[in-house]
Design an enzyme around this catalytic site. Structure first.
Site, PDB file in Angstrom:
ATOM      1  N   TYR A   1       4.247   7.936   6.832  1.00  0.00           N
ATOM      2  CA  TYR A   1       4.364   6.757   7.684  1.00  0.00           C
ATOM      3  C   TYR A   1       5.684   6.620   8.435  1.00  0.00           C
ATOM      4  O   TYR A   1       5.863   5.680   9.188  1.00  0.00           O
ATOM      5  CB  TYR A   1       4.092   5.474   6.903  1.00  0.00           C
ATOM      6  CG  TYR A   1       4.961   5.277   5.690  1.00  0.00           C
ATOM      7  CD1 TYR A   1       6.300   4.944   5.827  1.00  0.00           C
ATOM      8  CD2 TYR A   1       4.438   5.405   4.412  1.00  0.00           C
ATOM      9  CE1 TYR A   1       7.110   4.767   4.717  1.00  0.00           C
ATOM     10  CE2 TYR A   1       5.235   5.229   3.292  1.00  0.00           C
ATOM     11  CZ  TYR A   1       6.563   4.905   3.447  1.00  0.00           C
ATOM     12  OH  TYR A   1       7.358   4.737   2.349  1.00  0.00           O
TER      13      TYR A   1
ATOM     14  N   ASP B   1      -1.117   2.020  -0.899  1.00  0.00           N
ATOM     15  CA  ASP B   1      -0.656   1.489  -2.170  1.00  0.00           C
ATOM     16  C   ASP B   1      -0.434   2.619  -3.179  1.00  0.00           C
ATOM     17  O   ASP B   1      -1.365   3.057  -3.842  1.00  0.00           O
ATOM     18  CB  ASP B   1      -1.700   0.485  -2.687  1.00  0.00           C
ATOM     19  CG  ASP B   1      -1.070  -0.531  -3.607  1.00  0.00           C
ATOM     20  OD1 ASP B   1       0.170  -0.535  -3.725  1.00  0.00           O
ATOM     21  OD2 ASP B   1      -1.823  -1.311  -4.199  1.00  0.00           O
TER      22      ASP B   1
ATOM     23  N   LYS C   1       0.322  -9.157   4.012  1.00  0.00           N
ATOM     24  CA  LYS C   1      -0.462  -8.967   2.793  1.00  0.00           C
ATOM     25  C   LYS C   1      -1.838  -9.609   2.938  1.00  0.00           C
ATOM     26  O   LYS C   1      -1.943 -10.781   3.290  1.00  0.00           O
ATOM     27  CB  LYS C   1       0.258  -9.617   1.600  1.00  0.00           C
ATOM     28  CG  LYS C   1       1.527  -8.908   1.223  1.00  0.00           C
ATOM     29  CD  LYS C   1       1.225  -7.665   0.413  1.00  0.00           C
ATOM     30  CE  LYS C   1       2.450  -6.860   0.093  1.00  0.00           C
ATOM     31  NZ  LYS C   1       2.948  -6.961  -1.243  1.00  0.00           N
TER      32      LYS C   1
ATOM     33  N   CYS D   1      13.982 -17.980 -27.841  1.00  0.00           N
ATOM     34  CA  CYS D   1      14.175 -17.856 -29.278  1.00  0.00           C
ATOM     35  C   CYS D   1      15.667 -17.595 -29.463  1.00  0.00           C
ATOM     36  O   CYS D   1      16.192 -16.602 -28.985  1.00  0.00           O
ATOM     37  CB  CYS D   1      13.361 -16.694 -29.841  1.00  0.00           C
ATOM     38  SG  CYS D   1      13.920 -16.222 -31.490  1.00  0.00           S
TER      39      CYS D   1
ATOM     40  N   GLU E   1      -0.044  -0.156  10.918  1.00  0.00           N
ATOM     41  CA  GLU E   1      -0.477   0.847   9.950  1.00  0.00           C
ATOM     42  C   GLU E   1      -1.023   0.127   8.735  1.00  0.00           C
ATOM     43  O   GLU E   1      -0.669  -1.025   8.493  1.00  0.00           O
ATOM     44  CB  GLU E   1       0.729   1.691   9.489  1.00  0.00           C
ATOM     45  CG  GLU E   1       1.323   2.557  10.555  1.00  0.00           C
ATOM     46  CD  GLU E   1       2.753   2.967  10.195  1.00  0.00           C
ATOM     47  OE1 GLU E   1       2.999   3.353   9.040  1.00  0.00           O
ATOM     48  OE2 GLU E   1       3.615   2.871  11.073  1.00  0.00           O
TER      49      GLU E   1
ATOM     50  N   CYS F   1       9.164 -19.179 -32.609  1.00  0.00           N
ATOM     51  CA  CYS F   1       9.078 -17.800 -32.123  1.00  0.00           C
ATOM     52  C   CYS F   1       7.909 -17.101 -32.821  1.00  0.00           C
ATOM     53  O   CYS F   1       7.815 -17.142 -34.045  1.00  0.00           O
ATOM     54  CB  CYS F   1      10.386 -17.070 -32.412  1.00  0.00           C
ATOM     55  SG  CYS F   1      10.294 -15.317 -32.026  1.00  0.00           S
TER      56      CYS F   1
ATOM     57  N   CYS G   1      15.929 -11.172 -34.272  1.00  0.00           N
ATOM     58  CA  CYS G   1      14.551 -11.212 -33.809  1.00  0.00           C
ATOM     59  C   CYS G   1      14.229  -9.840 -33.196  1.00  0.00           C
ATOM     60  O   CYS G   1      14.866  -9.424 -32.219  1.00  0.00           O
ATOM     61  CB  CYS G   1      14.439 -12.340 -32.771  1.00  0.00           C
ATOM     62  SG  CYS G   1      12.815 -12.545 -32.056  1.00  0.00           S
TER      63      CYS G   1
ATOM     64  N   PHE H   1     -11.939  31.219  -1.395  1.00  0.00           N
ATOM     65  CA  PHE H   1     -10.551  30.778  -1.483  1.00  0.00           C
ATOM     66  C   PHE H   1      -9.914  31.318  -2.766  1.00  0.00           C
ATOM     67  O   PHE H   1      -8.819  31.870  -2.751  1.00  0.00           O
ATOM     68  CB  PHE H   1     -10.473  29.248  -1.448  1.00  0.00           C
ATOM     69  CG  PHE H   1      -9.067  28.708  -1.381  1.00  0.00           C
ATOM     70  CD1 PHE H   1      -8.480  28.439  -0.158  1.00  0.00           C
ATOM     71  CD2 PHE H   1      -8.333  28.459  -2.537  1.00  0.00           C
ATOM     72  CE1 PHE H   1      -7.174  27.946  -0.074  1.00  0.00           C
ATOM     73  CE2 PHE H   1      -7.038  27.967  -2.470  1.00  0.00           C
ATOM     74  CZ  PHE H   1      -6.458  27.704  -1.236  1.00  0.00           C
ATOM     75  N   ASP H   2     -10.642  31.177  -3.863  1.00  0.00           N
ATOM     76  CA  ASP H   2     -10.120  31.634  -5.151  1.00  0.00           C
ATOM     77  C   ASP H   2      -9.849  33.127  -5.167  1.00  0.00           C
ATOM     78  O   ASP H   2      -8.852  33.585  -5.724  1.00  0.00           O
ATOM     79  CB  ASP H   2     -11.104  31.282  -6.270  1.00  0.00           C
ATOM     80  CG  ASP H   2     -10.852  29.875  -6.767  1.00  0.00           C
ATOM     81  OD1 ASP H   2      -9.807  29.304  -6.369  1.00  0.00           O
ATOM     82  OD2 ASP H   2     -11.678  29.348  -7.524  1.00  0.00           O
TER      83      ASP H   2
ATOM     84  N   CYS I   1       9.732 -14.184 -35.177  1.00  0.00           N
ATOM     85  CA  CYS I   1      10.643 -14.465 -36.294  1.00  0.00           C
ATOM     86  C   CYS I   1      10.556 -15.912 -36.775  1.00  0.00           C
ATOM     87  O   CYS I   1      11.275 -16.306 -37.687  1.00  0.00           O
ATOM     88  CB  CYS I   1      12.075 -14.107 -35.912  1.00  0.00           C
ATOM     89  SG  CYS I   1      12.775 -15.244 -34.714  1.00  0.00           S
TER      90      CYS I   1
ATOM     91  N   LYS J   1      -1.000  -0.526   4.772  1.00  0.00           N
ATOM     92  CA  LYS J   1       0.019  -0.384   3.733  1.00  0.00           C
ATOM     93  C   LYS J   1      -0.633   0.371   2.587  1.00  0.00           C
ATOM     94  O   LYS J   1      -1.483  -0.172   1.877  1.00  0.00           O
ATOM     95  CB  LYS J   1       0.507  -1.763   3.280  1.00  0.00           C
ATOM     96  CG  LYS J   1       1.714  -1.684   2.363  1.00  0.00           C
ATOM     97  CD  LYS J   1       2.444  -3.019   2.308  1.00  0.00           C
ATOM     98  CE  LYS J   1       3.810  -2.898   1.664  1.00  0.00           C
ATOM     99  NZ  LYS J   1       3.777  -2.787   0.219  1.00  0.00           N
TER     100      LYS J   1
ATOM    101  N   SER K   1      12.999  -1.895   1.354  1.00  0.00           N
ATOM    102  CA  SER K   1      11.737  -2.585   1.075  1.00  0.00           C
ATOM    103  C   SER K   1      11.213  -3.130   2.395  1.00  0.00           C
ATOM    104  O   SER K   1      11.827  -2.945   3.433  1.00  0.00           O
ATOM    105  CB  SER K   1      11.955  -3.781   0.167  1.00  0.00           C
ATOM    106  OG  SER K   1      12.454  -3.393  -1.050  1.00  0.00           O
TER     107      SER K   1
HETATM  108  P1  AMP Z   1       7.650  -3.161  -0.807  1.00  0.00           P
HETATM  109  O1  AMP Z   1       7.777  -2.163  -1.928  1.00  0.00           O
HETATM  110  O2  AMP Z   1       6.587  -4.167  -1.020  1.00  0.00           O
HETATM  111  O3  AMP Z   1       8.939  -3.697  -0.353  1.00  0.00           O
HETATM  112  O4  AMP Z   1       7.105  -2.340   0.425  1.00  0.00           O
HETATM  113  C1  AMP Z   1       7.780  -1.221   0.890  1.00  0.00           C
HETATM  114  C2  AMP Z   1       6.984   0.001   0.539  1.00  0.00           C
HETATM  115  O5  AMP Z   1       5.727   0.001   1.178  1.00  0.00           O
HETATM  116  C3  AMP Z   1       7.640   1.250   1.036  1.00  0.00           C
HETATM  117  O6  AMP Z   1       8.617   1.715   0.155  1.00  0.00           O
HETATM  118  C4  AMP Z   1       6.477   2.193   1.098  1.00  0.00           C
HETATM  119  O7  AMP Z   1       6.383   2.913  -0.108  1.00  0.00           O
HETATM  120  C5  AMP Z   1       5.248   1.322   1.180  1.00  0.00           C
HETATM  121  N1  AMP Z   1       4.395   1.570   2.341  1.00  0.00           N
HETATM  122  C6  AMP Z   1       3.072   1.788   2.280  1.00  0.00           C
HETATM  123  N2  AMP Z   1       2.554   1.980   3.488  1.00  0.00           N
HETATM  124  C7  AMP Z   1       3.575   1.905   4.371  1.00  0.00           C
HETATM  125  C8  AMP Z   1       3.674   2.035   5.780  1.00  0.00           C
HETATM  126  N3  AMP Z   1       2.599   2.257   6.537  1.00  0.00           N
HETATM  127  N4  AMP Z   1       4.888   1.908   6.334  1.00  0.00           N
HETATM  128  C9  AMP Z   1       5.986   1.652   5.578  1.00  0.00           C
HETATM  129  N5  AMP Z   1       5.957   1.529   4.241  1.00  0.00           N
HETATM  130  C10 AMP Z   1       4.762   1.648   3.628  1.00  0.00           C
HETATM  131 ZN    ZN Z   2      12.418 -14.741 -32.499  1.00  0.00          ZN
END
Ligand code: AMP
Ligand code: ZN
Length: 665
Positions: A222, A115, A309, A421, A111, A403, A427, A34-35, A406, A113, A80
């Protein structure tokens, strides 16, 4: 063979190898071979610059430097997701959408989620064109050069995919690569990164794309966003996207009922620990694209999707100490300092305790064995105390009275969970915190001045409030640690440019307690200038839609404070926008007052976002789904048939783009 053909055939071949290796996880060539081919291509491209292509596999190594990322408005908002935590939550959601759609005939796609950090990819004529972060959902940062280095992202698509689309996905850092990066860092005497998600999202904003190229990032897709109607279901569109080169995980599954969704959830709740990357839940989406369109969106998230979740992982450890942090508004946050412990892939040393009530409720004491849990937030939480392990001589926690910075006695007003505070102008963390808020992206968005520099400038006695930044001179800044002439100039320029930022953002930037972005917008629109706002009485303020007692009082307190009056006077003298510009004012009317609009389809003279803004500027409201309350539907091309049918049944007038423009003329 002529050079052009050789270049093209090498590009094609290398792209295929990349695809096999990074998407299919199935190497078809040795690294060495590949390289050699990559080097040959590099050489040919260098000798024949006329065949330049930003999407050549040689560009995957990066090298492009981005100093300031362009802000791009999303064509389609990046929403979201609503969250659910139990079977009951999911069943409730099902009931709601069944009612909304008037049918029980609904299929789901399940699907994982992923992260990481969300990204929106666009292609032009099948070639990778741009990548923009989610940002605040309305606009994000363009990070194309950095994203191009992620090898699982196809740069050239096969032909059979639709032509007009945006591709949404998550940039993630798989665990193996993350651990390897950390081993290297530790070996170099650097602190390890805290978790894969933050490291992935931090990578997107690195200035040097060659640095990004070195990180083992991946991109899992996704969502296909399109107005084309070739695909009827979400599942089908994802499979088609996979067929044409996108990395769509094979874990996606079709479910015919919530029971089947729960099977998926239960399976992955256990199996997720064997995945090469982190996941904190499942995303369930209504499969039919027609039904999705019909369900529409709330102000934050699609009604047709919900995240489930997984239960957070819990561990126990010892609470060594409680310290107190001071925020920009003077709010005090107690922090638990813990005996370091492994939790969900990271080492946890600190946890939030929120406020005095929380400490009292949990009755946490120094030396206690506490249960620590990591939810969605970066900072873990203390969930409770293992009383069986409490020492006999333990003493009840006494909340701080002064505080920590301060030493001013703390105050707590009736009904407020937090201690404050009150030493607002003396502060240090409050002083710098306010300035940091002022310059932040959603506020004055000042380029070339960062949080650390603010601390430095304050320490050096150059600034005490955000008005002071406008007095800074290049000569004052250059002698500071790590400040080159160039960056000093950039900073002063960035500060000066902030004088063009519109009033609503300035109002948010001032940092009035309880006045967030949305409230600032409302107040700016209603009162149109800081002078009008200063003259407003409590009654004037609470008369504004959605402005309550608490906000009203806070605005009055802030604007009648001597220090603030002086600072605002100075901002005015520097030319900062303290009233809505004439231009903006001219476009605002009450013509659509009280009218609720639904916008659907594709438009020609303005974008969907502009159209919605025009509705709001003229006093109307935008809603995402059709109901009896809807007064008008502004319909462009390709309005969804289910929306059309619904509008007809309810007898809601449908207006064209031209009609609408007439309406606001
Ligand atoms: P939240 O930020 O908790 O509102 O969740 C929304 C975010 O979940 C979206 O902006 C995506 O970045 C993320 N996400 C991860 N997996 C998925 C998926 N399978 N479908 C849709 N969103 C997803
Ligand atoms: Zn303070």
């Amino acid at each position: 063979m002529i050079v052009k053909d050789r270049i093209e055939s090498l590009r094609k071949e290398l792209n295929e190898h990349n695809y096999n290796y990074y998407v299919l996880d199935n190497a078809t060539i040795s690294d060495y071979e590949f390289d050699i081919k990559l080097k040959e291509l590099e050489k040919l491209e260098e000798e024949n610059p006329e065949f330049f292509d930003p999407n050549s596999p040689t560009k995957r190594v990066g090298g492009e430097i981005t100093k300031n990322f362009n802000t791009i408005t999303h064509k389609n908002r990046m929403y979201s997701l609503d969250n659910s935590y139990s079977k009951e939550d999911l069943l409730d959601w099902e009931k709601r959408i069944q009612k909304n759609l008037g049918t029980t005939d609904i299929e789901y796609t399940c699907e994982l989620k992923y992260d990481g950090a969300s990204i929106n990819l666009t292609y032009e004529n099948g070639k990778f064109f741009s990548a923009v972060t989610r940002g605040d959902g309305f606009q994000g940062d363009e990070v194309t050069a950095n994203i191009r280095t992620i090898k699982s992202i196809p740069l050239n698509l096969s032909d059979d995919f639709i032509s007009n689309f945006e591709m949404r996905g998550e940039i993630i850092l798989p665990l193996e690569g993350f651990h390897k990066m950390n081993e290297d860092r530790v070996a170099n005497g650097e602190d390890p990164y805290r978790n894969p998600r933050n490291t992935a999202s931090g990578s997107l904003k690195l200035q040097d794309s060659a640095e990004v190229a070195k990180r083992p990032l991946d991109c899992l897709l996704y969502q296909v966003v399109t107005n084309e109607t070739k695909y009827k279901t979400h599942f089908e569109s994802l499979n088609a996207a996979r067929d044409c080169g996108f990395k769509v995980p094979k874990t996606i599954t079709l479910a015919k009922s919530i029971d089947e969704v729960l099977e998926f959830v239960n399976h992955w709740d256990v199996e997720r620990h064997n995945l090469p990357y982190e996941t904190d839940g499942v995303v369930v989406k209504v499969n039919s694209l027609l039904q999705q369109e019909e369900l529409g969106y709330t102000s934050k998230s699609p009604r047709w999707a919900i995240a489930y979740k997984f239960k957070a992982e819990q561990v126990t450890t010892i609470l060594n100490e409680i310290t107190y942090q001071v925020g920009r508004t003077g709010a005090i946050t107690p922090v638990a300092n813990l005996e370091p412990v492994h939790l969900a892939g990271t080492i946890v040393k600190r946890a939030s305790l929120h406020n005095a009530d929380q400490i009292e409720k949990l009755d946490v004491r120094i030396g206690d064995t506490v249960f620590v849990e990591k939810g969605g937030e970066i900072i873990p939480k203390i969930m409770g105390v293992d009383l069986s392990k409490r020492a006999e001589d333990s003493v009840e926690t006494k909340y701080a009275e002064h505080c920590p910075v301060c030493n001013t006695p703390l105050v707590r007003t009736e009904g407020d969970a937090k201690h404050y505070c009150p030493n607002e102008f003396g502060c240090a963390p409050q002083i710098t915190g306010k300035i940091q808020h002022y310059i932040s992206r959603k506020a004055m968005d000042i380029d070339g001045l960062g949080s650390e520099t603010v601390e430095l400038l304050h320490k050096e006695g150059l600034i005490k409030n955000y008005a002071d930044i406008y007095d800074l001179k290049v000569e004052q800044v250059v002698p500071l640690e790590r400040m080159a002439e160039k960056s000093a100039k950039n900073m002063i320029e960035g500060i000066s440019k902030s004088k063009e930022i519109p009033f609503e953002k300035v109002l948010f930037a001032l940092g009035i307690r309880f006045v967030g972005e949305t409230v600032a917008k409302k107040l700016a629109k209603h009162f149109t200038s800081i002078d009008n706002l200063s003259n407003a009485s409590f009654e004037d303020l609470v008369a504004v839609d959605e402005i309550g007692d608490r906000i009203a009082q806070s605005v009055i307190d802030f604007l009648s404070d001597e220090n603030n009056i002086e600072i605002i006077g100075r901002l005015k003298s520097y030319g900062v926008q303290l009233e809505v510009s004439q231009e903006n004012l001219a476009n605002q009317t009450n013509k659509l007052e009280g009218k609720v609009f639904v916008v659907s389809g594709v438009f020609h003279q303005m974008s969907r976002t502009e159209l919605k803004k025009a509705i709001e500027d003229n006093g109307g409201k935008v809603s995402s789904s059709i109901s009896k309350k809807t007064n008008f539907i502004v319909a462009g091309d390709n309005m969804g048939p289910s929306k059309l049918a619904k509008a007809e049944t309810l007898g809601i007038p449908i207006v064209s783009e031209d009609d609408f423009i007439e309406m606001i003329k």
